[in-house]
Design an enzyme around this catalytic site. Sequence first.
Site, PDB file in Angstrom:
ATOM      1  N   LYS A 203       0.840  -1.212   0.000  1.00  0.00           N
ATOM      2  CA  LYS A 203       0.000   0.000   0.000  1.00  0.00           C
ATOM      3  C   LYS A 203       0.866   1.250   0.000  1.00  0.00           C
ATOM      4  O   LYS A 203       2.033   1.224   0.435  1.00  0.00           O
ATOM      5  CB  LYS A 203      -0.960   0.026   1.201  1.00  0.00           C
ATOM      6  CG  LYS A 203      -0.302   0.204   2.589  1.00  0.00           C
ATOM      7  CD  LYS A 203      -0.120   1.641   3.035  1.00  0.00           C
ATOM      8  CE  LYS A 203       0.582   1.692   4.388  1.00  0.00           C
ATOM      9  NZ  LYS A 203       1.324   2.841   4.750  1.00  0.00           N
TER      10      LYS A 203
ATOM     11  N   GLY B 124       7.409   1.422   4.985  1.00  0.00           N
ATOM     12  CA  GLY B 124       6.206   2.263   5.014  1.00  0.00           C
ATOM     13  C   GLY B 124       5.160   1.810   4.013  1.00  0.00           C
ATOM     14  O   GLY B 124       4.240   2.545   3.672  1.00  0.00           O
TER      15      GLY B 124
ATOM     16  N   ASP C  10      -2.533  -1.438  10.474  1.00  0.00           N
ATOM     17  CA  ASP C  10      -2.705  -1.372   9.015  1.00  0.00           C
ATOM     18  C   ASP C  10      -3.373  -2.632   8.459  1.00  0.00           C
ATOM     19  O   ASP C  10      -3.703  -2.676   7.268  1.00  0.00           O
ATOM     20  CB  ASP C  10      -1.332  -1.235   8.325  1.00  0.00           C
ATOM     21  CG  ASP C  10      -0.843   0.205   8.286  1.00  0.00           C
ATOM     22  OD1 ASP C  10      -1.668   1.119   8.500  1.00  0.00           O
ATOM     23  OD2 ASP C  10       0.359   0.404   8.037  1.00  0.00           O
TER      24      ASP C  10
END
Length: 283
Positions: free
Chosen positions: A8, A97, A135
Amino acid sequence: MEIKAHAKLNLTLDVLGKRPDGYHDLRMIMQSVALADTLTLEDNASGQLRVSTNLHFLPNNDKNLAAQAALHWWEARGEKPRGLDITIEKRIPVCAGMAGGSSDAAAVLRALNARERSPLSPAEVARIGERVGSDVPYCVLGGTALAEGRGEILTPLPPLPRCWVVLCKPEFSISTPALFAKIDSVRLRCRPDTQGAIDALEAGDLTGVARRLYNVFEDALPDRQRNRVADLKNTLIQCGALGASMSGTGPTAFGLFDSEDRAMEAREKLEDFGGEVFLTRTV
Ligand code: C5P
């Protein structure tokens, strides 16, 4: 059973404040890309939960988020752990990240759910994912979404118009908890225009979204690392990116392109800088 775990990117990322439980309230627009790990799940007769990956430094025990996902799944279903081999072919850069570990965990949950005679809804699977990491719920659902709260309050958004994405993970890594701790003492210079980005998504306006890419964590990076990310973003823009930003707590920088030729040029240029460089698409 073989399953893909997509990376993502954060199109926007805003930190609203610290919460009494130690987490931070966030408001961010998430986007999946085609770059993905491949997971294979196979039952085994030994009764053990085993994880193996093509990267020797990743944990092969229950410290691996993919194993934690399986353990939380069985616990939530009121079942005993079973013998399972999880093999992960990593392509998503680690500590970048891009939610690589969370996406692997989400893929395990989706795979175990798919084997059920009466599978849970994606929202129910996402709720189990919350126990593994902030997440993971988004990674269960994927696509384009607004994530709020710890990251677990999800609102699907109209998909980002299809485009090319060039991303570069520099050689260094960032500690997520350390950067979250630092952001509390940083005076944020700017905030993302999240609503403007949502309006642009609703209008199917890729340039409007790209102009609003923004991540407050860039302001919390140590000087050298912030400069390196800024150099990568400048290179992407010089090569024709419509916009560029950092994803999550970094350090991956990415740019959005409406031309494959310009994206290929950018990939070549960034490869001269070093780090891990990819050309991918949004999904
Ligand atoms: O939820 P997860 O385990 O992925 O979070 C890792 C760390 O990131 C947390 O321990 C916390 O320090 C920080 N975090 C936060 N606020 C969030 C998500 C993560 O402070 N919304």
